[in-house]
Design an enzyme around this catalytic site. Sequence first.
Site, PDB file in Angstrom:
ATOM      1  N   ASN A 244       0.855  -1.208   0.000  1.00 21.43           N
ATOM      2  CA  ASN A 244       0.000   0.000   0.000  1.00 21.43           C
ATOM      3  C   ASN A 244       0.881   1.246   0.000  1.00 21.43           C
ATOM      4  OD1 ASN A 244       0.585   0.820   2.847  1.00 21.43           O
ATOM      5  ND2 ASN A 244      -0.317  -1.192   3.233  1.00 21.43           N
ATOM      6  N   LYS A 323       8.673 -17.292 -10.358  1.00 19.60           N
ATOM      7  CA  LYS A 323       7.903 -16.230 -10.998  1.00 19.60           C
ATOM      8  C   LYS A 323       6.692 -16.815 -11.738  1.00 19.60           C
ATOM      9  CE  LYS A 323       8.305 -12.426 -14.203  1.00 19.60           C
ATOM     10  NZ  LYS A 323       8.975 -11.989 -15.405  1.00 19.60           N
ATOM     11  N   ASP A 342      -3.751  -9.806  13.297  1.00 20.15           N
ATOM     12  CA  ASP A 342      -3.905  -8.385  13.610  1.00 20.15           C
ATOM     13  C   ASP A 342      -2.923  -8.064  14.740  1.00 20.15           C
ATOM     14  OD1 ASP A 342      -4.800  -5.868  14.700  1.00 20.15           O
ATOM     15  OD2 ASP A 342      -6.549  -6.123  13.410  1.00 20.15           O
ATOM     16  N   VAL A 344      -1.857  -5.162  16.299  1.00 16.77           N
ATOM     17  CA  VAL A 344      -2.203  -4.290  17.423  1.00 16.77           C
ATOM     18  C   VAL A 344      -3.282  -4.950  18.296  1.00 16.77           C
ATOM     19  CG1 VAL A 344      -4.036  -2.770  16.522  1.00 16.77           C
ATOM     20  CG2 VAL A 344      -2.143  -1.777  17.775  1.00 16.77           C
ATOM     21  N   PHE A 360      -4.021   3.207  15.155  1.00 17.71           N
ATOM     22  CA  PHE A 360      -4.484   4.236  14.227  1.00 17.71           C
ATOM     23  C   PHE A 360      -5.702   3.666  13.509  1.00 17.71           C
ATOM     24  CE2 PHE A 360      -1.709   7.961  13.446  1.00 17.71           C
ATOM     25  CZ  PHE A 360      -0.751   7.711  14.407  1.00 17.71           C
ATOM     26  N   LYS A 378     -10.265  -4.188  19.056  1.00 11.20           N
ATOM     27  CA  LYS A 378      -8.841  -4.522  19.204  1.00 11.20           C
ATOM     28  C   LYS A 378      -8.359  -4.328  20.647  1.00 11.20           C
ATOM     29  CE  LYS A 378      -8.084  -3.206  14.388  1.00 11.20           C
ATOM     30  NZ  LYS A 378      -7.101  -3.632  13.408  1.00 11.20           N
TER      31      LYS A 378
HETATM   32  O1  PMT Z   1       2.970   6.148   6.527  1.00 16.36           O
HETATM   33  P1  PMT Z   1       2.348   7.460   6.083  1.00 16.36           P
HETATM   34  O2  PMT Z   1       2.427   7.652   4.601  1.00 16.36           O
HETATM   35  O3  PMT Z   1       2.865   8.626   6.854  1.00 16.36           O
HETATM   36  O4  PMT Z   1       0.780   7.387   6.378  1.00 16.36           O
HETATM   37  C1  PMT Z   1       0.339   7.317   7.704  1.00 16.36           C
HETATM   38  C2  PMT Z   1      -0.854   6.331   7.868  1.00 16.36           C
HETATM   39  C3  PMT Z   1      -2.054   6.858   7.124  1.00 16.36           C
HETATM   40  C4  PMT Z   1      -0.457   4.954   7.331  1.00 16.36           C
HETATM   41  C5  PMT Z   1      -1.117   6.251   9.422  1.00 16.36           C
HETATM   42  O5  PMT Z   1      -1.433   7.520   9.899  1.00 16.36           O
HETATM   43  C6  PMT Z   1      -2.233   5.273   9.715  1.00 16.36           C
HETATM   44  O6  PMT Z   1      -3.420   5.581   9.673  1.00 16.36           O
HETATM   45  N1  PMT Z   1      -1.846   4.015  10.046  1.00 16.36           N
HETATM   46  C7  PMT Z   1      -2.781   2.883  10.220  1.00 16.36           C
HETATM   47  C8  PMT Z   1      -3.096   2.278   8.890  1.00 16.36           C
HETATM   48  C9  PMT Z   1      -4.057   1.113   8.996  1.00 16.36           C
HETATM   49  O7  PMT Z   1      -3.713   0.037   8.645  1.00 16.36           O
HETATM   50  O8  PMT Z   1      -5.205   1.417   9.550  1.00 16.36           O
HETATM   51  P2  PMT Z   1      -6.422   0.343   9.789  1.00 16.36           P
HETATM   52  O9  PMT Z   1      -7.567   1.218  10.172  1.00 16.36           O
HETATM   53  O10 PMT Z   1      -6.545  -0.547   8.647  1.00 16.36           O
HETATM   54  O11 PMT Z   1      -5.933  -0.477  11.032  1.00 16.36           O
HETATM   55  C10 PMT Z   1      -6.263  -0.150  12.381  1.00 16.36           C
HETATM   56  C11 PMT Z   1      -5.109  -0.449  13.297  1.00 16.36           C
HETATM   57  O12 PMT Z   1      -4.820  -1.841  13.290  1.00 16.36           O
HETATM   58  C12 PMT Z   1      -3.801   0.236  12.941  1.00 16.36           C
HETATM   59  O13 PMT Z   1      -3.182   0.621  14.129  1.00 16.36           O
HETATM   60  C13 PMT Z   1      -3.007  -0.857  12.230  1.00 16.36           C
HETATM   61  O14 PMT Z   1      -1.605  -0.668  12.417  1.00 16.36           O
HETATM   62  C14 PMT Z   1      -3.469  -2.080  12.964  1.00 16.36           C
HETATM   63  N2  PMT Z   1      -3.425  -3.330  12.202  1.00 16.36           N
HETATM   64  C15 PMT Z   1      -4.200  -3.516  11.102  1.00 16.36           C
HETATM   65  C16 PMT Z   1      -4.176  -4.724  10.441  1.00 16.36           C
HETATM   66  C17 PMT Z   1      -3.354  -5.748  10.923  1.00 16.36           C
HETATM   67  N3  PMT Z   1      -3.297  -6.916  10.323  1.00 16.36           N
HETATM   68  N4  PMT Z   1      -2.581  -5.544  12.002  1.00 16.36           N
HETATM   69  C18 PMT Z   1      -2.608  -4.359  12.633  1.00 16.36           C
HETATM   70  O15 PMT Z   1      -1.891  -4.168  13.635  1.00 16.36           O
END
Ligand code: PMT
Length: 437
Positions: A244, A323, A342, A344, A360, A378
Amino acid sequence: MDTQLKNRKIILGVTGGIAAYKSCTLCRLLIKAGADVYVCMTPAATKLVGKDTFEALTGHKVAIDIFDEAKDISHVGLAKDADLFLVAPATANTIAKIAGGFADNMLTATLLASTCPVVVAPAMNTNMYNNIATQTNLSTLVNRGIYVLTPNEGELACGIVGTGRMKEPEEIFSDVCSILSNRIAYINHHPQLGLEQEKLPAPQKPLELTQTRLLPKSLGVGLKVIITAGPTEEQIDPVRYISNNSSGKMGYALAQVAAYLGADVTLISGPTNLQTPFGVKRIDVKSAVQMLHAVESYVTQADIMIGCAAVADYRVENPSPIKIKKKDDEDSITLKLIKNPDIVATVGHRQSHRPFTVGFAAETNNFEQNAKDKLVKKNLDLIILNDVSNKSIGFNSDENEVKIFDRDGQLAHFDKQSKQVIAQLIMELIFKTVRNK
Ligand code: PMT
């Protein structure tokens, strides 16, 4: 800008460099802006500028001799209530003494007794400046949160041209104003360590949490912080992956500020083009599974975990070891994706050694509800919501705007501004919340 200096008590430390004469101009600039300036000189500095000049400028006795303290000014008294201690010029010798915690003259003793922000403007010959001993001492200062104003390049008193020329009084004056007004206006990096000294833009609006005061530099001391940042890469075959647009900027800014505030920071990063922030331990990973393993190996010692990485929710079930070839007789291929762990949420649901856990929420719609749902699902302590449908904030932008929620509702809304300033506000809120628990 000058209003930052009105009625501020500034100690101006002058050491024995040829640039000492420029300190008179600097002293005048500070006084004209309303500061109450007290000058402290090393004995060597008095060979270059007379103390009478500074006494005439400031209206205060100049502190030089530590043994005169009984009748004159005490180093502890001088340090008390100071808003800022500025050493300009700072010779290699005085820098070494500050790094070593020496208190063998009035200047070093006063500095050791000070609790205010310290700013150091080195001035010396290029070879002395580049010497690994000086570089190591400067790194020590930076690690302690002392602001080091990287010297300019130019012709030096010794005749050679190179780095080591003290910044001009007007530049130092402007730096001091920024430091006093922008809280962490500088995150100090050292050029010799391959990092640029970076000036952070001033906040667009007065800050919500602390408006005029500097962030206490000890806010993070004693706390171990894990931060995930950047994207993950989920392999399809040896040359292709799912990823991403996360640049890592937000997570790296958080790590930079947390380390600046004295925390022990481990940054677990997906692939990015960013330099490791100063003083931060960085672990590079690619996939979500690798990121989880890295987090798990640090989590039991951590006080705080912040999930800023954009982790792929799914990975390819069976990545091809070779490949994948395009087939002429097939218009499509199917990749089976399976759920990633996941990270977090795994931390949030730990039964023991659970750190204060912050996630986040990267949302494009139904913002607050989605964020609150993630907070609960979470099992997080805080969630930081950002709108990633807006290209000027969120993924790969230099700015962000966030709202922070806990179980009781919204705690803060930080308006659109640089990710560095947003990181300062977030880290201040997190550290204060953890300390008040
Ligand atoms: O890196 P930049 O370009 O500066 O951009 C910053 C950002 C937009 C990436 C950052 O500010 C942000 O929002 N990060 C979280 C991105 C994300 O995956 O969000 P989510 O809403 O999908 O996930 C929620 C939370 O679960 C996040 O804390 C994520 O890290 C966590 N997660 C999600 C999926 C997973 N499998 N494991 C996780 O820990």
